[in-house]
Design a protein around this motif. Sequence first.
Motif, mmCIF file in Angstrom:
data_model
loop_
_atom_site.group_PDB
_atom_site.id
_atom_site.type_symbol
_atom_site.label_atom_id
_atom_site.label_comp_id
_atom_site.label_asym_id
_atom_site.label_seq_id
_atom_site.Cartn_x
_atom_site.Cartn_y
_atom_site.Cartn_z
ATOM 1 N N GLU A 179 1.009 -0.918 -0.309
ATOM 2 C CA GLU A 179 0.038 -0.460 -0.275
ATOM 3 C C GLU A 179 0.629 1.378 -0.145
ATOM 4 O OE1 GLU A 179 -2.876 -0.367 -0.730
ATOM 5 O OE2 GLU A 179 -3.579 -2.539 -0.216
ATOM 6 N N ASP A 190 1.723 3.209 1.660
ATOM 7 C CA ASP A 190 2.714 3.128 3.794
ATOM 8 C C ASP A 190 3.617 2.350 3.438
ATOM 9 O OD1 ASP A 190 0.837 1.799 4.628
ATOM 10 O OD2 ASP A 190 0.873 1.950 6.356
ATOM 11 N N ARG A 238 -2.269 14.274 7.907
ATOM 12 C CA ARG A 238 -2.557 12.904 6.390
ATOM 13 C C ARG A 238 -1.329 13.006 6.694
ATOM 14 N NH1 ARG A 238 -5.410 16.906 3.629
ATOM 15 N NH2 ARG A 238 -3.669 18.078 3.182
ATOM 16 N N ARG A 298 -1.062 9.131 8.610
ATOM 17 C CA ARG A 298 -2.028 7.946 7.626
ATOM 18 C C ARG A 298 -0.605 7.607 7.326
ATOM 19 N NH1 ARG A 298 -6.369 6.150 5.220
ATOM 20 N NH2 ARG A 298 -7.828 8.911 6.722
ATOM 21 N N ASP A 351 -10.334 12.249 11.069
ATOM 22 C CA ASP A 351 -10.019 11.109 9.223
ATOM 23 C C ASP A 351 -9.341 11.449 8.354
ATOM 24 O OD1 ASP A 351 -13.208 10.246 10.111
ATOM 25 O OD2 ASP A 351 -14.378 12.153 9.193
ATOM 26 N N ALA A 352 -8.672 12.675 8.511
ATOM 27 C CA ALA A 352 -7.179 13.310 8.090
ATOM 28 C C ALA A 352 -6.300 12.069 8.235
ATOM 29 C CB ALA A 352 -7.525 14.305 7.477
ATOM 30 N N GLY A 377 -6.203 8.807 9.794
ATOM 31 C CA GLY A 377 -6.566 7.769 9.439
ATOM 32 C C GLY A 377 -6.823 7.611 11.308
ATOM 33 N N ALA A 378 -7.359 7.790 12.045
ATOM 34 C CA ALA A 378 -7.003 7.515 13.693
ATOM 35 C C ALA A 378 -8.701 6.868 14.238
ATOM 36 C CB ALA A 378 -6.612 8.918 14.420
ATOM 37 N N ARG A 379 -8.835 6.566 15.518
ATOM 38 C CA ARG A 379 -10.078 6.221 15.676
ATOM 39 C C ARG A 379 -11.205 7.719 16.624
ATOM 40 N NH1 ARG A 379 -9.844 -0.146 18.648
ATOM 41 N NH2 ARG A 379 -8.676 -0.161 17.082
ATOM 42 N N TYR A 380 -12.037 7.905 16.685
ATOM 43 C CA TYR A 380 -12.399 9.163 17.103
ATOM 44 C C TYR A 380 -13.010 8.772 18.231
ATOM 45 C CZ TYR A 380 -15.473 13.632 17.524
ATOM 46 O OH TYR A 380 -15.738 14.483 18.166
#
Length: 584
Positions: free
Chosen positions: A149, A151, A533, A536, A559-560, A562-565
Amino acid sequence: MPEHRSGAEARVNAAPSPWTDARSAARLLAADPHGLRGAVVRAAPGPVRERWLDDLRGALQPGTPWRRLPPAIGDDGLLGGLDLAATLAAGRPVARAGLLAQADGGIVVVPMAERLPAGTASRLAAALDTGTVADRPARFGLILLDEGEADETVAEALADRLAFRIDLSGVGSDAGTDAGSDAGSDVGSGDPEAEPSAAGADTTAAEPDPVGSLCALAEAFGVASLRAPILAARVVRALAADGPVGRDHVTVAARLVLAPRATRLPPREPDSPEAAAPPREDPPADPPPEADVADPAIPDAPDDVVLEAVRAAIPPNLLDQLLSGQQRLAAARAGRVGQAAAARTGRPVGSRRGDPRRERLDLLATLRAAAPWQAVRRAGQTTRPIVVRRDDLRIRILRQRTETTTVFCVDASGSAALERLAEAKGAVELLLAEAYVRRDRVALVAFRGGGAELVLPPTRSLTRAKRGLSGLPGGGGTPLASGIDAAVAVAIGVRRSGSRPAIVLLTDGRANVARSGEGGRARAGAEALQAARAVRAAGLPALVVDTGSRGEEARAVADAMGARYLKLPRAEAGQLSAAVRAAL
């Protein structure tokens, strides 16, 4: 500008397609596998990648070795050495050549190269540098198939040794079926009449100092490695085929070798105001003395036509990163080497069949596996008290719990700063109270005013934490981007050391201070999302704890990232520490 450049400038915007460049690289590599070292090919398994591999294999001389690296190959299979099974059967040392020696003069293909173990990568790099393995010649080209991917990438230390970086992820499955796909088929063939179509530049222009031009281009695009211009010079030599070197050869080499390595974009020269002004009637000024005229054979800046050709060849995904100013996180990915090395230690929890050259031999388990067969194996033999074969060998299974370092990134700005800091301090102390048993660590970054500060470096000492957290000030603006940048820097350092980092961001997401320290919500918010970002892209696990009442800004950051909220506007220390343990 000289007249001969006008045609080249007209063709800069019509740069060859990625597939054409990929085929050109394949033909060049087939002509000199070891000299150009190889290529990193980023593409998912499929017809496009297989077609490129077929092109490469078809361009090789008949009988050229072609080897594919098995995913779990051991050192004896890779480098050669003692054939354990044959030695045990014959009762004397029996040596055999490894895969790299078998590939001498040919190609080694490495599937899933982004998951290549660090030890295997270092051995491949050493073989590329020396051209020998275990006193046997091993001069080969290396094809690293990168299927990961965004990363996940191959080890930079290994990729840096290879001339080409080819991205086929955006090439359709019909690549190569049209006539235009063969535009670069004659690159590297040695025919000067066939090269202009692939070069996109004018062949009539000679290049007085190709090495100097390549070095100037590398500097302009931020390519720090010295291997890149050296490999590009070898491509120029292959294109010129012992003939005179032209500007088109330098253009092709720079496009294929330097463009995918770019870390910055050179600034465009502004239009000269004198060029747009109407011609003056004044007589031309006297020419400067001859001593003041620069020697045209010494390039002090890259040729502008070649510069634009290289810029046009930068892969789209890389160009987007450079235009947005996003940092490349190769150093962060390289930190996985430490994690892989740390995984070789731990508590034994069993045994399995395996290669004792790579892992620890479990002697008792090996003897237990060999014992039932001794009566059959010793039939007719009196000199060997016990006969052990390859299938009997057992290695230890080691289990290790990876140490986790939680990096708290706390918003210490605004009127609620003292409350947030108190929550963070309490959570840090609660987590550290259990750290001795779990062997985990905690770090704390606070941001306020004009920047961010590392308040507590990674530690598992509760006493040190209390001393470092006492008297932490609060209030002021919200430099959210600076705080996230500081947390990422700490997390990358943690990952390099072999630990597993995790970022916990406590904020309401309402950034109002930019990285420069200047105010302005629009710019500060855009920079905060850009920094998020980067989290992520680095593959860092993260948790955003929303301490505000509205939630839109913090959720956008999560969201940017890619984390848990997690929304905890009035969280206590106990709730926060429990949420961190559950989420991470």
